[in-house]
Design an enzyme around this catalytic site. Structure first.
Site, PDB file in Angstrom:
ATOM      1  N   LYS A 173       0.683  -1.235  -0.133  1.00  0.00           N
ATOM      2  CA  LYS A 173      -0.032   0.246   0.002  1.00  0.00           C
ATOM      3  C   LYS A 173       0.784   1.190  -0.183  1.00  0.00           C
ATOM      4  CE  LYS A 173      -1.565   2.843   2.681  1.00  0.00           C
ATOM      5  NZ  LYS A 173      -1.720   4.002   1.947  1.00  0.00           N
ATOM      6  N   GLU A 248      11.012   1.589   9.195  1.00  0.00           N
ATOM      7  CA  GLU A 248      12.048   2.910   8.769  1.00  0.00           C
ATOM      8  C   GLU A 248      11.470   4.156   9.043  1.00  0.00           C
ATOM      9  OE1 GLU A 248      15.083   2.464   7.595  1.00  0.00           O
ATOM     10  OE2 GLU A 248      15.048   0.350   7.788  1.00  0.00           O
TER      11      GLU A 248
HETATM   12  P1  NAD Z   1       3.168   8.557   7.278  1.00  0.00           P
HETATM   13  O1  NAD Z   1       3.608   7.780   8.558  1.00  0.00           O
HETATM   14  O2  NAD Z   1       2.252   9.614   7.417  1.00  0.00           O
HETATM   15  O3  NAD Z   1       2.796   7.524   6.059  1.00  0.00           O
HETATM   16  C1  NAD Z   1       3.466   6.472   5.758  1.00  0.00           C
HETATM   17  C2  NAD Z   1       2.333   5.386   4.940  1.00  0.00           C
HETATM   18  O4  NAD Z   1       1.730   4.763   6.160  1.00  0.00           O
HETATM   19  C3  NAD Z   1       1.402   5.975   4.208  1.00  0.00           C
HETATM   20  O5  NAD Z   1       1.315   4.734   2.875  1.00  0.00           O
HETATM   21  C4  NAD Z   1       0.149   5.978   4.842  1.00  0.00           C
HETATM   22  O6  NAD Z   1      -1.052   5.978   4.242  1.00  0.00           O
HETATM   23  C5  NAD Z   1       0.245   4.854   5.801  1.00  0.00           C
HETATM   24  N1  NAD Z   1      -0.686   4.815   7.021  1.00  0.00           N
HETATM   25  C6  NAD Z   1      -1.029   5.937   7.877  1.00  0.00           C
HETATM   26  N2  NAD Z   1      -1.694   5.295   8.772  1.00  0.00           N
HETATM   27  C7  NAD Z   1      -1.667   4.047   8.925  1.00  0.00           C
HETATM   28  C8  NAD Z   1      -2.072   3.083  10.052  1.00  0.00           C
HETATM   29  N3  NAD Z   1      -2.730   3.305  10.689  1.00  0.00           N
HETATM   30  N4  NAD Z   1      -1.750   1.563   9.355  1.00  0.00           N
HETATM   31  C9  NAD Z   1      -1.034   1.516   8.368  1.00  0.00           C
HETATM   32  N5  NAD Z   1      -0.627   2.423   7.413  1.00  0.00           N
HETATM   33  C10 NAD Z   1      -0.902   3.621   7.743  1.00  0.00           C
HETATM   34  O7  NAD Z   1       4.522   9.032   6.514  1.00  0.00           O
HETATM   35  P2  NAD Z   1       4.717   9.925   5.375  1.00  0.00           P
HETATM   36  O8  NAD Z   1       4.298  11.348   5.686  1.00  0.00           O
HETATM   37  O9  NAD Z   1       4.005   9.457   4.151  1.00  0.00           O
HETATM   38  O10 NAD Z   1       6.407  10.022   4.885  1.00  0.00           O
HETATM   39  C11 NAD Z   1       7.021  10.775   5.707  1.00  0.00           C
HETATM   40  C12 NAD Z   1       7.839  10.172   6.890  1.00  0.00           C
HETATM   41  O11 NAD Z   1       8.539   9.086   6.593  1.00  0.00           O
HETATM   42  C13 NAD Z   1       8.710  11.130   7.523  1.00  0.00           C
HETATM   43  O12 NAD Z   1       8.947  10.920   9.001  1.00  0.00           O
HETATM   44  C14 NAD Z   1      10.383  10.372   7.039  1.00  0.00           C
HETATM   45  O13 NAD Z   1      11.185  10.665   7.930  1.00  0.00           O
HETATM   46  C15 NAD Z   1       9.933   8.967   6.953  1.00  0.00           C
HETATM   47  N6  NAD Z   1      10.811   8.230   6.007  1.00  0.00           N
HETATM   48  C16 NAD Z   1      11.675   7.257   6.554  1.00  0.00           C
HETATM   49  C17 NAD Z   1      12.459   6.952   5.677  1.00  0.00           C
HETATM   50  C18 NAD Z   1      13.629   5.802   6.179  1.00  0.00           C
HETATM   51  O14 NAD Z   1      14.259   5.049   5.500  1.00  0.00           O
HETATM   52  N7  NAD Z   1      13.995   5.799   7.533  1.00  0.00           N
HETATM   53  C19 NAD Z   1      12.406   7.052   4.464  1.00  0.00           C
HETATM   54  C20 NAD Z   1      11.339   7.697   3.858  1.00  0.00           C
HETATM   55  C21 NAD Z   1      10.398   8.330   4.815  1.00  0.00           C
END
Ligand code: NAD
Length: 495
Positions: A173, A248
């Site tokens: 997803k 991650e």
């Molecule tokens: P987010 O946590 O808002 O969403 C990530 C994903 O999780 C999306 O697909 C979202 O729809 C899904 N999601 C949201 N709620 C959920 C739930 N309750 N259950 C399951 N899935 C759910 O993050 P974002 O805003 O898309 O991305 C930015 C974040 O990602 C930043 O904090 C960044 O640091 C992190 N990030 C980390 C890495 C790494 O390698 N460590 C790489 C890229 C991004």
């Protein structure tokens, strides 16, 4: 055309819902895609479960799995322009950056294609003492893969490639804001000949389409990339069925410059470290730690670079960086900067949205430098995930290390110095998953990526990024079976 991919078929969601995807640089409609509900995700999980349990992929030889992944890498390379274009439209990133992303995605598939043939198993006892004991590595099973919007297909490739190399099935997803390139990847997996049901795609919100991947008893593992708050939620949901979890998450990454560094290189890279992709990079060097004696020179020069960075849309050849992902996200970044100023940070440049017709319909935010920061401020502790640099000073190596570790996160960091002894000491002492010495940002698919502390659990890439997708099993074989006589009334038990 239907956009969910379940059991080898392109289908619409059971409730017929759709979602608009808009380019964050100008608000233009990119696509209207099908939206999954919980029951669609559950259907995809059932398909992946069946495909795993009947062995249609796990029983394919490692050589053949590797060959298919190489085919996928070749097809991705063939479609570089189409994929880069779609990624740019969804994310607002410059097309040149999206092309680099595709090259990295291809490398990721090639790396894991090679590992498919690397059997981690070993013989523990060769049989000379009457027992033969070996450890074999098996696929984990059904993997739930959840990805963010900043590097949509790159983050997907770090999960899909090892999951397939190890013989798993999956449901992925992507972020609801950036689904286009994951759809393209599914088409390529289909073209490469992956059996039906092995790869499944659901689109939609985290709460509705994503949550079942962490909760459902038929999912054996959930691998999540995203923010720390969502990560905690995913981990808690997965704990109910004691799933394997890989996370991650975010970072608040220190970039440490000592006075003896090559300042031209350090200052130039300090700007790239934080302003690349408008700071929407988990490993962004958003915390600049400068030795006090060079503070003024370093900050003045970083501000001079930041003030001249040209913003623009993905296909504007003059642009040096792009829009934020959405206006909601821009509001969060603006709020973060306001809190920093209220706490006493000094605004050196930026701190607002750019003005002008080219920016009116987008979510742009100016590169921002906040000086005079300390670790007690929220701007130093919280991830802004925007183009915002905080500056702190230090006077000794020990203080630089202490500050660099003063964070709940532990994803990445850098040290700039011409003293290689000091570079090694600082690199060893920083509790972050990647440390750069006299550089910032490069990574290698051969090297593990991931975080200490609240930046995550487990690793992607490298050997450990493959090991996440297998389960070790010890098989013990007695070559001369005989009654043990431990219980019962046999002669030797009666004293
Ligand atoms: P987010 O946590 O808002 O969403 C990530 C994903 O999780 C999306 O697909 C979202 O729809 C899904 N999601 C949201 N709620 C959920 C739930 N309750 N259950 C399951 N899935 C759910 O993050 P974002 O805003 O898309 O991305 C930015 C974040 O990602 C930043 O904090 C960044 O640091 C992190 N990030 C980390 C890495 C790494 O390698 N460590 C790489 C890229 C991004």
């Amino acid at each position: 055309m239907a956009d969910l991919f379940i059991d080898g078929e392109w289908v619409s969601g059971a409730k017929g819902l759709t979602r608009e995807v808009r380019c964050p640089a100008d608000g233009a409609l990119v696509a209207t895609v099908d939206e999954a509900t919980r029951e669609d995700t559950e259907r995809a999980i059932r398909a992946a479960r069946k495909a795993f349990d009947d062995g249609r992929w796990s029983s394919v030889s490692a050589t053949e799995r590797g060959k298919l992944l190489i085919r996928v890498a070749d097809l991705l390379e063939r479609d570089t322009e189409v994929i880069a274009h779609a990624e740019s439209l969804d994310t607002g990133k410059r097309i040149i950056e999206a092309r680099y992303d595709v090259a990295d995605i291809v490398s990721s598939f090639r790396w894991f294609a090679g590992l498919a043939n690397t059997n981690l198993g070993r013989v523990v006892d060769p049989g000379t003492t009457g027992t033969f004991s070996r450890v074999v590595y098996e696929p984990v099973g059904v993997c739930g893969l959840i990805t963010p919007w900043n590097y949509p297909l790159l983050q997907a490739s770090w999960k899909v490639a090892p999951a397939l190399a190890a013989g798993n099935t999956f449901v992925i997803k992507p972020s609801e804001m950036t689904p286009s390139t994951t759809i393209l990847l599914m088409r390529i997996l289909q073209e490469a000949g992956l059996p039906d049901g092995v790869a499944n795609l659901v689109l939609g919100s985290g709460a509705e389409a994503g949550a079942p991947l962490a909760e459902h008893p038929d999912v054996d593992m959930v691998s999540f990339t995203g923010g720390v708050i969502t990560g905690r939620r995913v981990m808690a949901a997965a704990s109910v069925t004691v799933k394997k979890v890989a996370l991650e998450l975010g970072g608040k990454n220190p970039n440490i410059i000592f006075a003896d560094a090559d300042l031209d290189a350090a200052i130039d890279n300090a700007a790239t470290a934080v302003f690349l992709h408008s700071g929407q990079v988990c490993s962004a060097g958003a915390r600049l730690l400068v030795e006090e004696s060079i503070h003024d020179e370093v900050v003045d020069r970083v501000v001079a670079i930041a003030s001249k960075i040209r913003l623009g849309g993905p296909f504007d050849p003059a642009a040096e960086t792009g829009s934020l992902i959405s206006r909601d996200h821009r509001s969060k970044v603006a709020g973060y900067v306001e809190r920093a100023l209220a706490e006493g940070a000094v605004l050196r440049c930026g701190g607002s949205a750019p003005v002008g017709p080219a920016f009116d319909d987008g979510a742009f935010y100016l590169p921002t430098v906040l000086d005079g920061c300390t670790t007690t401020m929220s701007c130093v502790q919280d991830e802004s995930f925007g183009p915002v640099l905080t500056v702190e000073t230090f006077t000794s190596e020990a203080e630089a290390i202490r500050l660099g570790n003063d964070t709940i996160y532990g994803l990445a960091g850098a040290v700039w110095t011409s003293d290689m002894g000091r570079a090694a000491r600082v690199a060893n002492a920083l509790r972050h998953g990647t440390i750069w010495i006299n550089d910032y940002h490069p990574y290698r698919p051969q090297a593990e990526w991931g975080g200490f502390k609240q930046s995550g659990v487990g690793r992607e890439l490298g050997l450990a990024g493959f090991a996440e997708y297998v389960e070790p099993k010890h098989i013990y074989e007695n070559l001369q079976p005989a009654a043990s006589g431990w219980f019962g009334e046999s002669e030797q038990n009666i004293t």
